[in-house]
Write a protein that holds these residues in place. Sequence first.
Motif, short mmCIF file in Angstrom:
data_model
loop_
_atom_site.label_atom_id
_atom_site.label_comp_id
_atom_site.label_asym_id
_atom_site.label_seq_id
_atom_site.Cartn_x
_atom_site.Cartn_y
_atom_site.Cartn_z
N ASN A 104 0.86 -1.19 0.00
CA ASN A 104 0.00 0.00 0.00
C ASN A 104 0.90 1.23 0.00
O ASN A 104 1.54 1.53 1.00
N ASN A 105 0.92 1.94 -1.13
CA ASN A 105 1.83 3.07 -1.28
C ASN A 105 1.09 4.33 -1.73
O ASN A 105 1.56 5.05 -2.59
N ALA A 106 -0.06 4.58 -1.16
CA ALA A 106 -0.79 5.80 -1.50
C ALA A 106 -0.27 6.94 -0.64
O ALA A 106 0.08 6.74 0.52
N GLY A 107 -0.24 8.13 -1.20
CA GLY A 107 0.17 9.26 -0.39
C GLY A 107 -0.03 10.57 -1.11
O GLY A 107 0.30 10.71 -2.27
N ALA A 108 -0.61 11.51 -0.40
CA ALA A 108 -0.77 12.87 -0.89
C ALA A 108 -0.68 13.80 0.32
O ALA A 108 -0.82 13.35 1.46
N THR A 109 -0.44 15.05 0.04
CA THR A 109 -0.37 16.02 1.13
C THR A 109 -1.08 17.29 0.71
O THR A 109 -1.46 17.45 -0.46
N TRP A 110 -1.26 18.17 1.65
CA TRP A 110 -1.87 19.47 1.40
C TRP A 110 -1.18 20.43 2.34
O TRP A 110 -1.21 20.25 3.55
N GLY A 111 -0.54 21.43 1.79
CA GLY A 111 0.20 22.36 2.62
C GLY A 111 -0.57 23.64 2.86
O GLY A 111 -0.94 24.34 1.92
N ALA A 112 -0.82 23.90 4.11
CA ALA A 112 -1.45 25.16 4.52
C ALA A 112 -1.33 25.26 6.03
O ALA A 112 -1.41 24.24 6.73
N ALA A 134 -7.64 5.56 4.87
CA ALA A 134 -8.82 4.73 4.60
C ALA A 134 -8.59 3.79 3.43
O ALA A 134 -9.03 2.64 3.46
N SER A 135 -7.89 4.25 2.39
CA SER A 135 -7.66 3.37 1.23
C SER A 135 -6.82 2.15 1.63
O SER A 135 -7.06 1.05 1.12
N ILE A 136 -5.87 2.33 2.53
CA ILE A 136 -5.07 1.19 3.02
C ILE A 136 -5.97 0.19 3.73
O ILE A 136 -5.90 -1.02 3.49
N PHE A 137 -6.82 0.69 4.60
CA PHE A 137 -7.73 -0.18 5.34
C PHE A 137 -8.64 -0.95 4.39
O PHE A 137 -8.77 -2.17 4.47
N HIS A 138 -9.29 -0.23 3.48
CA HIS A 138 -10.28 -0.86 2.61
C HIS A 138 -9.64 -1.85 1.63
O HIS A 138 -10.19 -2.94 1.42
N LEU A 139 -8.49 -1.51 1.06
CA LEU A 139 -7.85 -2.44 0.13
C LEU A 139 -7.34 -3.67 0.86
O LEU A 139 -7.50 -4.80 0.38
#
Length: 153
Positions: free
Chosen positions: A12-20, A39-44
């Motif tokens: 499981n290698n999903a990853g995104a960020t949001w800078g603020a 959540a995507s890690i859990f569901h997959l």
Amino acid sequence: AKKEKCLHILINNAGATWGAPMDEHPESAWGKIMTLNVASIFHLTRACRSLLQAGSAGNLDPSHVINIGSVGGEMASPLDNNPAYLASKAAVAHLSRSLAAQFCREGIVVNTIEPAVFPSKMTYDFQLASQEGADMARRAHPVGRVGAEEDMA
């Protein structure tokens, strides 16, 4: 899952960020980051559980789940401006421990890899966006530099 009878490894290698800054961090961004990074890690993993069970030959030759977290989930700095990302990667580590406890008797091993800064679009937008940030990232690494392609397995 319809084509496969078993699964020996799930990464499981999903990853995104949001800078603020916290006061400007949109609620919708928080939800998007938590959904993708946790959540995507859990569901997959849940969806692949029976395939992982089928791929396991017991605790001496188990199936594996490898979740990619981040060292950012283990530390904090007053300079951080990505609270959802940091919280999500801490959640990945804890979710991995929870899944490991649940799956260990099924012949499935769950681990987390927590890399530090590697050059990517995401890090160029954050840690490596300025010379000051790049210098700080370099100094924070025990080897005195950010990760390189050769460091990846």
